[in-house]
Design a protein around this motif. Sequence first.
Motif, PDB file in Angstrom:
ATOM      1  N   GLY A 190     -27.002 -43.749 -32.898  1.00 41.35           N
ATOM      2  CA  GLY A 190     -26.742 -42.323 -33.051  1.00 41.35           C
ATOM      3  C   GLY A 190     -28.046 -41.557 -33.172  1.00 41.35           C
ATOM      4  O   GLY A 190     -29.113 -42.136 -33.372  1.00 41.35           O
ATOM      5  N   THR A 191     -27.950 -40.257 -33.056  1.00 41.26           N
ATOM      6  CA  THR A 191     -29.133 -39.418 -33.275  1.00 41.26           C
ATOM      7  C   THR A 191     -28.851 -38.492 -34.458  1.00 41.26           C
ATOM      8  O   THR A 191     -27.712 -38.318 -34.856  1.00 41.26           O
ATOM      9  N   ILE A 192     -29.896 -37.896 -34.987  1.00 40.86           N
ATOM     10  CA  ILE A 192     -29.760 -37.051 -36.172  1.00 40.86           C
ATOM     11  C   ILE A 192     -28.826 -35.874 -35.910  1.00 40.86           C
ATOM     12  O   ILE A 192     -28.152 -35.389 -36.806  1.00 40.86           O
ATOM     13  N   ASP A 193     -28.768 -35.446 -34.649  1.00 39.99           N
ATOM     14  CA  ASP A 193     -27.921 -34.302 -34.327  1.00 39.99           C
ATOM     15  C   ASP A 193     -26.563 -34.731 -33.793  1.00 39.99           C
ATOM     16  O   ASP A 193     -25.869 -33.944 -33.146  1.00 39.99           O
TER      17      ASP A 193
ATOM     18  N   LEU B 223     -25.564 -37.013 -31.559  1.00 39.04           N
ATOM     19  CA  LEU B 223     -25.332 -37.499 -30.202  1.00 39.04           C
ATOM     20  C   LEU B 223     -25.352 -39.030 -30.202  1.00 39.04           C
ATOM     21  O   LEU B 223     -25.711 -39.654 -31.202  1.00 39.04           O
TER      22      LEU B 223
ATOM     23  N   ALA C   5     -27.963 -26.645 -37.290  1.00 35.87           N
ATOM     24  CA  ALA C   5     -29.416 -26.573 -37.498  1.00 35.87           C
ATOM     25  C   ALA C   5     -30.092 -27.824 -36.949  1.00 35.87           C
ATOM     26  O   ALA C   5     -31.161 -27.757 -36.344  1.00 35.87           O
ATOM     27  N   LYS C   6     -29.457 -28.966 -37.146  1.00 40.45           N
ATOM     28  CA  LYS C   6     -30.057 -30.209 -36.649  1.00 40.45           C
ATOM     29  C   LYS C   6     -30.073 -30.240 -35.126  1.00 40.45           C
ATOM     30  O   LYS C   6     -31.050 -30.639 -34.515  1.00 40.45           O
ATOM     31  N   ARG C   7     -28.987 -29.789 -34.526  1.00 40.81           N
ATOM     32  CA  ARG C   7     -28.947 -29.762 -33.061  1.00 40.81           C
ATOM     33  C   ARG C   7     -30.047 -28.839 -32.525  1.00 40.81           C
ATOM     34  O   ARG C   7     -30.776 -29.199 -31.602  1.00 40.81           O
TER      35      ARG C   7
ATOM     36  N   THR D  12     -32.812 -27.977 -33.907  1.00 40.81           N
ATOM     37  CA  THR D  12     -34.138 -28.544 -34.135  1.00 40.81           C
ATOM     38  C   THR D  12     -34.439 -29.621 -33.094  1.00 40.81           C
ATOM     39  O   THR D  12     -35.561 -29.728 -32.598  1.00 40.81           O
ATOM     40  N   MET D  13     -33.434 -30.391 -32.742  1.00 46.88           N
ATOM     41  CA  MET D  13     -33.653 -31.461 -31.771  1.00 46.88           C
ATOM     42  C   MET D  13     -33.769 -30.936 -30.337  1.00 46.88           C
ATOM     43  O   MET D  13     -34.488 -31.503 -29.528  1.00 46.88           O
TER      44      MET D  13
END
Lengths: 396, 377
Positions: B199-202, B204, B351-353, B355-356
């Motif tokens: 997984g990714t932080i945002d 995905l 916010a995470k999306r 930022t990524m």
Amino acid sequence: MDLVNDPALDAFRAEIRAFLRANLTDDIRRKVMEGGYLSREAHTRWHKVLQKQGWIAPAWPVEHGGCGWPLAKQYVFEQEFALAYAPRAVIFGVEMVGPLLIEYGSAAQKARYLPGILSGDEWWCQGFSEPGSGSDLASLACRAVRDGDHYMINGTKLWQTAATEADMMFGLFRTDSSGRKQQGITVLLVPMKSKGLSLRPITLLDGGQEVAQCFFDDVRVPVANRVGEENQGWGCAKFLLSIERLGIAEVARSSAMLNRLKGIVEQPDAHGRRLADDPEVANEIAEIEIDLMALEATEYCMLFDPAAGADLGAEASTLKLMGTQVQQRISAATMAAAGPYAQAMASGLDGDNASRIGPDFAEPATRGYFNLRKISIYGGSNEIQKNIVAKAVLGL
Amino acid sequence: MSLFRTDDQTQFAESLGRTLAGFGDGAQRRRVRATPAGFAEEHWRALADLGVLGLLVDEAHGGTGGTMADVAVVMDAIGRHLWAGPYLATGVLGALVLAEAAPALRDATLPDLVAGRHRLAFALVEPQARYDLADVTTRARRDGAGWRLDGAKALVAYGEAANTLIVPARTGGGHTEAAGIGVFLVPAKAAGIERRGYGTIDGLRACDVTFEGVKLGAEAAVGDPGGGFDLLDRVVDWGTAALLPEAVGAMTYLYETTLAYLKTRKQFGATLGSFQALQHRMVDVFTQVEFARSMAGVGRLALDAAAAERRREVSAAKLYVDRAARHVAQESIQLHGGMGMTDELDVGHYAKRLTMIGLTFGDRGYHMARYRAARAA
Ligand SMILES: Cc1cc2nc3c(=O)[nH]c(=O)nc-3n(C[C@H](O)[C@H](O)[C@H](O)COP(=O)(O)OP(=O)(O)OC[C@H]3O[C@@H](n4cnc5c(N)ncnc54)[C@H](O)[C@@H]3O)c2cc1C
């Protein structure tokens, strides 16, 4: 830049360094460096090492088991610990509950609670904020009603750091709503195992669960657990703010994080290129470094100006403002250094290197960036700090 | 193309919005993201049924022959609803690359792509390369009439769900030279390919991919196998220009949500929105979103320009939108106070999306350098 100019302190500095070299283990050091969550076991292990050395409570008076060091010595101590990525003291106990009890506690309370803080065996959480009372703390509504030799608490507290691990809470409770909101607040010490007290852990956006909501349903606390007089708790809360001196700017912790970032960008990649040679990266790091110099110098002036009084004034709020900005900026630059890998979350919160994707530092760097959004929110948000300066310093 | 939406696009946006809203609330989204694929097949079908996959595909291959303005409508809706899935690499980049692929492969694949039966993933990032498109060490060597592929790629979004990987590989030239790069279409299940997902932080799904002696037919090379850099560069610019409306959509959500919060949350006996300091902060957020929206349009219009201008303006738009996105993301968390820090609230997820997105297809440093270089060119 070396602001501390005192040969006696140089020797002390050397002593701390030797101690840290000999005692700080790699697992703990790495966790601190990465901004990860230190388990209670690891934290306690470190605490015991410090306790043996007699270095648990630098600011407490000697008669209560502290070091009784003058501020300059505490300053050097904090600096060396931070630069070596040594953990902080177990949260709240040494820095808040101890001073609070030493100032306001009964002899019985001191005898009962200070030893557990010094030994690290009793952990505390801070029950101040509530769903409806964050910035406007004095509006707090969680009620404590006197019932013979007990208080009966009903209501809720929100955002308690380490509540799930804590043994005790020091909290602010509403004991009177008839007058000004600041006037009916009382400090109570609440065992976390009390009947009727339940917790809901809260997951934050970095995936961690460092805070919880606490629900009080007819929780009975002996009157003996009251600190100070009934309805005088607001004074205690203000006292806690006023003793927060060292650490408010987090200069040394930021220096340590910046040092680490410098190390990261100096690593050559597979083609021998270094991020440090990228002008954008180099400028950003230089600028952070300069901001940090200004912060260090200003903090030093505020702490040690011989012409100023013993207490830091409301100007200290500017230290928190600038300090949080620097920390957040370092965390952003560290995340950026990870490049595309900043996105990958393969190892989970307690993940080891082996399961990480990309450079070791990448995953914790991104979590750290998001986690550190909190520092401009808690402990009096940056907006509230500005309100304080505007009112108390500028007279607006 | 223009900066303004046509009536058709406005209608399209509305039906997309309804469909995406129908995918469920934040809790439902979290459940879907926690599945191994990271997205729901039925959502993918629903989007395909709306025609989103054929926007950039010509009518001869089952598409609608639309433009990036139509794609922007989709990406904006995706951003607003924080949907995640293999749309960008399939409906945008996949369609673009396939249009230039060997005719037989193109004709066989595009109709399936449009129908939602064939997904692509963009295997762009190499472990050592950061954002440098010319830093390609994955090698494609001639092997009889075809190719043999060896190397590794990282952070391939929805690579596990893909039928075909778009893979830049080196056929000649040195490490970081633009010359000697080809773009290959690689069947994801070919022997010698391994995918390791995470997984990714945002929120995905992505994977690392390794290629070991992967045998490919001659048709795998798209265009000139030694002169594919321009294609790659163009594809990444299209991808970048498509991310910008996604960012604007997500920023719009944060703006609206934060504004509504300031109007309801009370402290000190008054709504937060009554404090002038916060009013000004919110005006800044509003301004950033509106300016970013225009700049996303500039990035999209630039795709039709000659290469140097395209590069300059896409980078300019990316820089501008990323900065706004970072600002809006940070402010939205801050103005929500403790609530903004929680996983429970959607604010942090948006916010995470955002930022990524700022770290996808080049960060600030990369696009600054690229902008200056393109300006000097
Ligand atoms: C990770 C974390 C750990 C925490 N740990 C603890 C803990 O251990 N114990 C504890 O008791 N609490 C803890 N807190 C709570 C923290 O102190 C509160 O979140 C903080 O006081 C802000 O309150 P709030 O969240 O209700 O935000 P609000 O007060 O609702 O504020 C929302 C936004 O409005 C702004 N604002 C509010 N009033 C004004 C004004 N008058 N002028 C301008 N701007 C204004 C704020 O600055 C903020 O940006 C923690 C919070 C976090 C995020």
